[in-house]
Scaffold this active site. Structure first.
Site, PDB file in Angstrom:
ATOM      1  N   HIS A   1       2.912  -0.379  15.903  1.00  0.00           N
ATOM      2  CA  HIS A   1       3.186  -1.817  15.771  1.00  0.00           C
ATOM      3  C   HIS A   1       4.707  -1.978  15.656  1.00  0.00           C
ATOM      4  O   HIS A   1       5.375  -1.097  15.114  1.00  0.00           O
ATOM      5  CB  HIS A   1       2.490  -2.281  14.495  1.00  0.00           C
TER       6      HIS A   1
ATOM      7  N   ASP B   1       1.739   4.176   8.052  1.00  0.00           N
ATOM      8  CA  ASP B   1       1.428   2.756   8.168  1.00  0.00           C
ATOM      9  C   ASP B   1      -0.097   2.635   8.111  1.00  0.00           C
ATOM     10  O   ASP B   1      -0.788   2.958   9.074  1.00  0.00           O
ATOM     11  CB  ASP B   1       1.990   2.219   9.491  1.00  0.00           C
TER      12      ASP B   1
ATOM     13  N   CYS C   1       2.031  -7.347  19.012  1.00  0.00           N
ATOM     14  CA  CYS C   1       3.220  -6.759  18.371  1.00  0.00           C
ATOM     15  C   CYS C   1       3.350  -5.277  18.686  1.00  0.00           C
ATOM     16  O   CYS C   1       3.717  -4.469  17.821  1.00  0.00           O
ATOM     17  CB  CYS C   1       3.202  -6.963  16.854  1.00  0.00           C
TER      18      CYS C   1
END
Ligand code: PMP
Length: 394
Positions: A114, A190, A354
């Site tokens: 992302h 993440d 994104c």
């Protein structure tokens, strides 16, 4: 444990109603218990935290601090430092800005990321830091041979997503942690898309940092977590609430998460986030994973059966979370998503998600349509999506 009553759980989400909401990877809905916890703060004990001694500030502080323990508990992170932040983007930025970079330091990351787990690292290139991007195999899993080849003694940090918000690919973080140990690199995970959908154990993973967002896991918007094993980051934000002592010519930062939470935090949000973590833990992340795997397999099967639809997801159900990107021949993603909403009352995401470099690698320069599930979705919602896509093509 016993299989949860999914229908009963679904009824605890006041937003659902008649909506067919398949955009959970962007943001999930929040259950009554989370709304009630935030409401209770605002109505009956609203006060600042960590300041003063009066009764309201003591209740608010105790609830807000306890919320950190609940969030830590969901990821087995009690031994580390659980910092409340605004979102995953802020968490990753705090890591990137909090380490003392040297020219020549290398960061290894992947083609799945992302933008929020790419741009904060990109921004370090002006200090002489270099990025290496590991690619994918044709089956949309991470190329682990290329990963090994990207590792050497100059790698300071590895930044990987645990689960992709585009393809749903689950990344073998434990194997990557082994590589990090071998080369003395830090590991930043993440977990924005993994924490809401599968059991995550920071200890077992071997992560130094783990970031996730409250709004994707049944919690409030504007909330997230940066978990760290050791307080090795320089705090990015300075001011009230994060100091032990301020002298005439300096200051001593506070210990624990306080060091990283300068200023008055999102107190209601933090309390809601703690409640969401406890809610998910109570259902059981393993149960959620199994349920979503079942729903996701149906989703992929039904969509793949529609002529003209192309699905982008790993084949093996244990290598993916319940996020499915697809394209429809001859229909641009935004047009398709608008049709699904207007004709079917179905909410999906469309566009680049994104993750522009990934979209190009997938050969989808105009983006994809993305259906992303939560445990409260149903078989019939999935069937309606597939039927509406079929209708669109007819
Ligand atoms: N990483 C991943 C994998 C994500 O899916 C998202 C949210 N789409 C983010 C980071 C950024 O999260 P936030 O917008 O809450 O900062």
């Amino acid at each position: 444990g016993a299989v949860p009553d999914w229908e009963l759980l679904r009824s605890q989400f006041p937003m659902i109603g008649d909506l067919i909401y398949l955009d959970n990877a962007a943001t999930s809905f929040a259950p009554e218990c989370v709304l009630a916890a935030m409401d209770q703060f605002e109505r009956s004990y609203r006060a600042n935290v960590g300041r003063g001694v009066h009764r309201l500030t003591r209740i608010a502080s105790q609830k807000y601090w306890h919320a950190h323990e609940k969030a830590a508990d969901l990821i087995n992170g009690e031994g580390g430092i659980t910092v409340f932040v605004k979102n995953t983007t802020e968490a990753v930025t705090m890591i990137a800005r909090g380490l003392n970079w040297q020219p020549g330091d290398v960061i290894v990351t992947t083609a799945l990321e992302h933008h929020s787990n790419l741009l904060p690292w990109r921004a370090l290139e002006k200090y002489g830091v270099m990025l290496r991007i590991v690619g994918l195999r044709p089956d949309l899993t991470l190329d682990m041979d290329a990963f090994s080849a990207a590792m050497d003694d100059s790698v300071r940090l590895v930044a990987v997503t645990q689960a992709s918000n585009v393809t749903g690919t689950i990344v073998p973080v434990t194997d990557i942690a082994g590589l990090c140990r071998r080369y003395g690199a830090l590991l930043a995970v993440d977990a924005a898309q993994s924490v809401p959908h599968m059991p995550v154990d920071v200890r077992a993973l071997g992560a130094d940092f783990l970031s996730f967002s409250g709004h994707k896991m049944c919690g409030p918007t504007g909330t997230g977590v940066l978990w760290m094993k050791e307080p090795i980051l320089e705090p990015l934000f300075l001011g009230g609430g994060m100091v032990e002592q301020v002298t005439d010519d300096g200051f001593t930062p506070a210990e624990g998460f306080h060091r990283y939470e300068a200023g008055t935090p999102n107190i209601a949000g933090g309390i809601g986030l703690g409640e969401a973590a406890a809610f998910l833990k109570e259902i059981g992340m393993h149960q959620i994973e199994v349920r979503e795997r079942e729903l996701c397999s149906r989703l992929i099967e039904k969509l793949s059966a529609v002529p003209g639809v192309r699905v982008y997801a790993p084949v093996d159900p244990v290598q993916r979370i319940s996020v499915v990107s697809f394209t429809i021949e001859g229909i641009p993603p935004h047009e398709a998503a608008a049709y699904l909403d207007e004709e079917g009352g179905i909410m999906v995401r469309s566009g680049m998600h994104c993750a522009e470099p990934l979209m190009r690698r997938l050969g989808c320069p105009d983006g994809t349509i993305r259906a992303s599930l939560a445990f409260y979705n149903t078989e019939s919602e999935i069937d309606t999506l597939a039927a509406t896509v079929r209708e669109m093509l007819s």
